[in-house]
Design a protein around this motif. Structure first.
Motif, PDB file in Angstrom:
ATOM      1  N   TYR A  95       0.808  -1.199  -0.088  1.00 48.61           N
ATOM      2  CA  TYR A  95       0.102   0.114  -0.012  1.00 48.61           C
ATOM      3  C   TYR A  95       0.781   1.241   0.077  1.00 48.61           C
ATOM      4  CZ  TYR A  95      -3.847  -3.135   1.150  1.00 48.61           C
ATOM      5  OH  TYR A  95      -4.705  -3.982   1.044  1.00 48.61           O
ATOM      6  N   ALA A  96       1.785   1.409   0.894  1.00 40.21           N
ATOM      7  CA  ALA A  96       2.776   2.350   1.040  1.00 40.21           C
ATOM      8  C   ALA A  96       3.672   2.472   0.145  1.00 40.21           C
ATOM      9  CB  ALA A  96       3.272   2.544   2.626  1.00 40.21           C
ATOM     10  N   HIS A  98       3.754   2.507  -3.387  1.00 40.74           N
ATOM     11  CA  HIS A  98       3.357   3.235  -4.530  1.00 40.74           C
ATOM     12  C   HIS A  98       3.544   4.743  -4.337  1.00 40.74           C
ATOM     13  CE1 HIS A  98       1.754  -0.408  -6.267  1.00 40.74           C
ATOM     14  NE2 HIS A  98       0.906  -0.465  -5.184  1.00 40.74           N
ATOM     15  N   SER A  99       3.538   5.308  -3.186  1.00 40.01           N
ATOM     16  CA  SER A  99       3.531   6.671  -2.842  1.00 40.01           C
ATOM     17  C   SER A  99       5.210   7.224  -2.646  1.00 40.01           C
ATOM     18  CB  SER A  99       2.722   7.268  -1.779  1.00 40.01           C
ATOM     19  OG  SER A  99       3.247   6.578  -0.374  1.00 40.01           O
ATOM     20  N   LEU A 100       6.025   6.198  -2.675  1.00 38.83           N
ATOM     21  CA  LEU A 100       7.290   6.172  -2.355  1.00 38.83           C
ATOM     22  C   LEU A 100       8.233   6.882  -3.613  1.00 38.83           C
ATOM     23  CD1 LEU A 100       8.576   3.311  -0.083  1.00 38.83           C
ATOM     24  CD2 LEU A 100       8.177   5.599   0.632  1.00 38.83           C
ATOM     25  N   LYS A 105      11.787   2.953  -3.302  1.00 41.02           N
ATOM     26  CA  LYS A 105      11.218   1.840  -3.556  1.00 41.02           C
ATOM     27  C   LYS A 105      12.067   0.882  -4.026  1.00 41.02           C
ATOM     28  CE  LYS A 105       7.086   3.353  -6.014  1.00 41.02           C
ATOM     29  NZ  LYS A 105       6.363   3.668  -7.287  1.00 41.02           N
TER      30      LYS A 105
END
Length: 183
Positions: A95-96, A98-100, A105
């Protein structure tokens, strides 16, 4: 300065040589594992179908078919897990991620692969210990050494470990590509 450039060149050559060797090993192991998975799956289908036919049509079930199907399924899962690892098909919580940013990543992916490789190393050596501890035991119906069944643990973990190393090298290759393209 010349010594440093030579060391970097040697390092790059060594990494490329290791990568080519690993790619060759992975090609071979993937081919063999794929063939074994197909044969094992076909055998499971035939054995289970034969069991159903013998039980319901002749009222005389095979005494060994359930055990064979179970042990073949263990091999199927552990051999197939290496392909799932390579393709990223195992269950992940992302979940988290994708925003990194891209670098974070990659670093998180490398950390995850390091943890996976550590775990697979523990599983590999534990599987070897399990085989050694059960050398004299046989399965109930088939009367084969139980170590043949337990051998799936170190074999599967070794295949997954090799795939993990390949994924780590791929991550490093992808990280170097933008730098080379900008020259």
């Amino acid at each position: 300065m010349r010594h440093r450039e030579l060391a970097e060149l040697f390092s790059v050559r060594s990494v490329k040589m290791v990568r080519r060797l690993l790619d060759s090993i992975l090609r071979l192991t993937r081919t063999v594992a794929h063939a074994v998975v197909v044969i094992v799956f076909a055998t499971i289908v035939v054995v289970v179908f034969g069991q159903v036919v013998s039980r319901f049509l002749f009222n005389a079930p095979f005494s060994w078919s359930e055990e064979l199907a179970r042990y073949l399924q263990v091999w199927l899962i552990l051999l197939g897990s290496a392909a799932c690892l390579r393709k990223g098909l195992h269950l992940t919580v992302d979940y988290a991620i994708h925003s990194l940013p891209a670098g974070a990543k990659r670093n998180l992916s490398l950390l995850s692969l390091a943890a996976i490789m550590f775990f697979l190393g523990v599983v590999f050596f534990s599987g070897i210990s399990l085989i050694a501890a059960t050398l004299n035991q046989r399965t109930a119906a088939l009367q084969i050494p139980i170590g043949v069944v337990y051998l799936a643990i170190p074999v599967g973990s070794l295949l997954m470990f090799l795939e993990s190393v390949g994924l780590v090298l791929t991550a490093f290759d992808q990280a170097e590509q933008p730098a080379e393209g900008g020259r």
